[in-house]
Design a protein around this motif. Structure first.
Motif, PDB file in Angstrom:
ATOM      1  N   ALA A 309       0.817  -1.221   0.000  1.00 38.08           N
ATOM      2  CA  ALA A 309       0.000   0.000   0.000  1.00 38.08           C
ATOM      3  C   ALA A 309       0.846   1.265   0.000  1.00 38.08           C
ATOM      4  O   ALA A 309       0.432   2.301  -0.533  1.00 38.08           O
ATOM      5  CB  ALA A 309      -0.942  -0.013   1.204  1.00 38.08           C
ATOM      6  N   ARG A 310       2.019   1.197   0.570  1.00 34.74           N
ATOM      7  CA  ARG A 310       2.879   2.391   0.630  1.00 34.74           C
ATOM      8  C   ARG A 310       3.775   2.534  -0.595  1.00 34.74           C
ATOM      9  O   ARG A 310       4.498   3.515  -0.718  1.00 34.74           O
ATOM     10  CB  ARG A 310       3.738   2.339   1.890  1.00 34.74           C
ATOM     11  N   HIS A 311       3.748   1.575  -1.481  1.00 31.37           N
ATOM     12  CA  HIS A 311       4.529   1.660  -2.711  1.00 31.37           C
ATOM     13  C   HIS A 311       3.735   2.440  -3.742  1.00 31.37           C
ATOM     14  O   HIS A 311       2.542   2.176  -3.944  1.00 31.37           O
ATOM     15  CB  HIS A 311       4.846   0.265  -3.260  1.00 31.37           C
ATOM     16  N   SER A 312       4.375   3.360  -4.403  1.00 29.12           N
ATOM     17  CA  SER A 312       3.684   4.099  -5.469  1.00 29.12           C
ATOM     18  C   SER A 312       3.395   3.159  -6.638  1.00 29.12           C
ATOM     19  O   SER A 312       4.075   2.148  -6.836  1.00 29.12           O
ATOM     20  CB  SER A 312       4.535   5.267  -5.942  1.00 29.12           C
ATOM     21  N   ILE A 313       2.377   3.523  -7.408  1.00 25.44           N
ATOM     22  CA  ILE A 313       2.032   2.703  -8.573  1.00 25.44           C
ATOM     23  C   ILE A 313       3.205   2.634  -9.545  1.00 25.44           C
ATOM     24  O   ILE A 313       3.527   1.568 -10.083  1.00 25.44           O
ATOM     25  CB  ILE A 313       0.773   3.260  -9.262  1.00 25.44           C
ATOM     26  N   SER A 314       3.877   3.749  -9.752  1.00 30.78           N
ATOM     27  CA  SER A 314       4.996   3.751 -10.700  1.00 30.78           C
ATOM     28  C   SER A 314       6.119   2.831 -10.228  1.00 30.78           C
ATOM     29  O   SER A 314       6.752   2.137 -11.038  1.00 30.78           O
ATOM     30  CB  SER A 314       5.523   5.172 -10.895  1.00 30.78           C
ATOM     31  N   THR A 315       6.386   2.791  -8.922  1.00 30.59           N
ATOM     32  CA  THR A 315       7.421   1.888  -8.402  1.00 30.59           C
ATOM     33  C   THR A 315       7.067   0.434  -8.672  1.00 30.59           C
ATOM     34  O   THR A 315       7.911  -0.363  -9.116  1.00 30.59           O
ATOM     35  CB  THR A 315       7.597   2.101  -6.891  1.00 30.59           C
ATOM     36  N   ILE A 316       5.813   0.079  -8.423  1.00 33.97           N
ATOM     37  CA  ILE A 316       5.360  -1.293  -8.664  1.00 33.97           C
ATOM     38  C   ILE A 316       5.484  -1.642 -10.141  1.00 33.97           C
ATOM     39  O   ILE A 316       5.917  -2.738 -10.505  1.00 33.97           O
ATOM     40  CB  ILE A 316       3.910  -1.465  -8.173  1.00 33.97           C
ATOM     41  N   ASN A 323       8.946  -0.351 -18.662  1.00 35.61           N
ATOM     42  CA  ASN A 323       9.797   0.839 -18.732  1.00 35.61           C
ATOM     43  C   ASN A 323       9.103   2.016 -19.397  1.00 35.61           C
ATOM     44  O   ASN A 323       9.740   3.026 -19.691  1.00 35.61           O
ATOM     45  CB  ASN A 323      11.111   0.525 -19.465  1.00 35.61           C
ATOM     46  N   ASN A 324       7.787   1.889 -19.627  1.00 35.89           N
ATOM     47  CA  ASN A 324       7.016   2.977 -20.235  1.00 35.89           C
ATOM     48  C   ASN A 324       5.655   3.022 -19.551  1.00 35.89           C
ATOM     49  O   ASN A 324       4.804   2.162 -19.773  1.00 35.89           O
ATOM     50  CB  ASN A 324       6.864   2.740 -21.738  1.00 35.89           C
ATOM     51  N   LEU A 325       5.431   4.048 -18.716  1.00 36.48           N
ATOM     52  CA  LEU A 325       4.204   4.121 -17.935  1.00 36.48           C
ATOM     53  C   LEU A 325       2.960   4.278 -18.803  1.00 36.48           C
ATOM     54  O   LEU A 325       1.924   3.654 -18.552  1.00 36.48           O
ATOM     55  CB  LEU A 325       4.288   5.275 -16.939  1.00 36.48           C
ATOM     56  N   SER A 326       3.036   5.120 -19.818  1.00 34.38           N
ATOM     57  CA  SER A 326       1.863   5.352 -20.664  1.00 34.38           C
ATOM     58  C   SER A 326       1.432   4.057 -21.352  1.00 34.38           C
ATOM     59  O   SER A 326       0.237   3.728 -21.389  1.00 34.38           O
ATOM     60  CB  SER A 326       2.170   6.428 -21.708  1.00 34.38           C
ATOM     61  N   TRP A 327       2.390   3.354 -21.892  1.00 39.51           N
ATOM     62  CA  TRP A 327       2.079   2.099 -22.558  1.00 39.51           C
ATOM     63  C   TRP A 327       1.526   1.093 -21.563  1.00 39.51           C
ATOM     64  O   TRP A 327       0.582   0.362 -21.859  1.00 39.51           O
ATOM     65  CB  TRP A 327       3.337   1.549 -23.223  1.00 39.51           C
ATOM     66  N   PHE A 328       2.102   1.053 -20.346  1.00 33.98           N
ATOM     67  CA  PHE A 328       1.609   0.148 -19.319  1.00 33.98           C
ATOM     68  C   PHE A 328       0.146   0.432 -18.983  1.00 33.98           C
ATOM     69  O   PHE A 328      -0.666  -0.497 -18.889  1.00 33.98           O
ATOM     70  CB  PHE A 328       2.449   0.256 -18.043  1.00 33.98           C
ATOM     71  N   TYR A 329      -0.214   1.711 -18.771  1.00 29.50           N
ATOM     72  CA  TYR A 329      -1.586   2.045 -18.389  1.00 29.50           C
ATOM     73  C   TYR A 329      -2.583   1.564 -19.448  1.00 29.50           C
ATOM     74  O   TYR A 329      -3.655   1.050 -19.127  1.00 29.50           O
ATOM     75  CB  TYR A 329      -1.728   3.550 -18.163  1.00 29.50           C
ATOM     76  N   ARG A 330      -2.236   1.719 -20.693  1.00 28.94           N
ATOM     77  CA  ARG A 330      -3.133   1.265 -21.751  1.00 28.94           C
ATOM     78  C   ARG A 330      -3.268  -0.261 -21.743  1.00 28.94           C
ATOM     79  O   ARG A 330      -4.368  -0.802 -21.878  1.00 28.94           O
ATOM     80  CB  ARG A 330      -2.617   1.745 -23.121  1.00 28.94           C
ATOM     81  N   ALA A 331      -2.140  -0.952 -21.581  1.00 30.41           N
ATOM     82  CA  ALA A 331      -2.172  -2.408 -21.569  1.00 30.41           C
ATOM     83  C   ALA A 331      -2.942  -2.933 -20.355  1.00 30.41           C
ATOM     84  O   ALA A 331      -3.698  -3.907 -20.454  1.00 30.41           O
ATOM     85  CB  ALA A 331      -0.743  -2.951 -21.557  1.00 30.41           C
TER      86      ALA A 331
END
Length: 346
Positions: A309-316, A323-331
């Motif tokens: 719960a204390r880990h940020s979404i980006s860290t997870i 290695n690409n947050l935008s692509w991850f969110y879409r997937a």
């Protein structure tokens, strides 16, 4: 000899503590992995518990070198015509004598040494003793008295037992002759790794019992030498299945590394990248899609776990190998129909 191997005979064994078989978890009815551990007992009762439960079912006699430090841990899976057991224990002799041989079981058994530093001694009546080092194996028969013994360190053994009626028709004459010592090699390594994956399937999916048993027969045929048709079928079916399962296990262990590549994976398994692509294509997927699914599952599991719960979404996300947050969110949204924030808030 059936060294430390359960082969489908279950007894409602009880100890003097009045418990059902302590440490045995799972069951054969759904081909689940069965786990026995003497560590669930007080130290003074471990040998008695192991003899009353595990050894009684496996039809062997346990003779430890030091009863004060005795321990035994086993994971077992039963498949059609095949039994698999991985055993770790303190130094001891495990004996299958005339009383145990009287059970009528005549399975062909591969005993594979998985101990990192120790060699163990195997003996069959009228065959003599021989040593087995790391990665090596011996072929024994359960209808011949004998023993296996580790004298100095924690013992590691993988036992893969085949019904003689189902295995020997696939083999050349005398290929399953008991007392054979098998050196370490690619075919034996594939048999070992495939059998081990049956005992720890959580990362790569629960195996189909019938298909898995067929693949193990194929791999045993490759190790011992088969009839022409059986050898060709083993090359086409069992070898491919074993390599795919090994590759999936490797991916499960390394998916979190962002630089994991198809070339790297193929090189580790001694095959070409195109061969790996074909293996996944035959499964109705691709290397890229399978790896993506592993990483998405890792993220979903951690977002759902209060421990993170204390880990940020980006860290997870980055820790899962993306290695690409935008692509991850879409997937992620395409896969689960939810955003990562939605999953965390549930």
């Amino acid at each position: 000899m059936r060294a430390m191997l359960l082969h489908g005979r279950h007894r409602n064994a009880r100890t003097r503590h009045g418990q059902n078989i302590c440490g045995l978890r799972g069951g054969a009815s759904n081909m689940a992995v069965i786990h026995f551990s003497s560590r669930h007992y007080p130290r003074a009762d471990r040998l008695e518990a192991s003899s009353s439960a595990y050894a009684a079912m496996a039809q062997v006699e346990l003779i430890p070198r030091d009863t004060a430090w005795f321990h035994l841990d086993a994971r077992i899976r039963l498949l059609p015509g095949v039994s698999i057991a991985r055993v770790r224990c303190s130094p001891m002799r495990v004996r299958r004598g005339p009383a145990q041989v009287a059970d009528g079981n005549d399975d062909v058994v591969f005993l594979i040494n998985t101990a990192p530093r120790d060699r163990w001694v195997s003996m069959l009546r009228q065959r003599g003793e021989f040593l087995c080092g790391l990665g090596e194996a011996c072929v024994v028969a359960r209808d011949i008295p004998g023993y296996i013994e580790s004298r100095y360190r924690t013992h590691g053994l993988l036992s893969v037992s085949f019904s003689r009626a189902s295995l020997t028709p696939l083999l050349r004459e005398h290929a399953a002759e008991p007392g054979r010592r098998l050196p370490a090699g690619p075919s034996l390594s594939l048999l070992r790794n495939y059998a081990l994956s049956m005992l720890a399937p959580k990362d790569i999916g629960e195996p189909d019992p019938v298909r898995s048993a067929a693949h193990l027969h194929d791999l045993a045929t490759l190790v011992l030498g088969g009839q022409r048709d059986a050898q060709q079928r083993a090359m086409d079916r069992g070898l491919r299945a074993a390599r795919l399962r090994a590759i999936k296990a490797d991916l499960a262990a390394h998916a979190r590394y962002g630089d994991l590549s198809l070339d790297w994976l193929a090189g580790r398994h001694g095959v070409s990248p195109s061969y790996v692509r074909v293996l996944f294509n035959c499964e109705g997927t691709s290397f890229t899609d399978y790896l993506l699914e592993l990483r998405l599952q890792r993220v979903f599991a951690q977002l759902s776990n209060p421990r993170y719960a204390r880990h940020s979404i980006s860290t997870i996300v980055y820790d899962a190998g993306f290695n690409n947050l935008s692509w991850f969110y879409r997937a992620f949204k395409r896969r689960y129909g939810l955003t990562p924030g939605d999953v965390r808030e549930r």
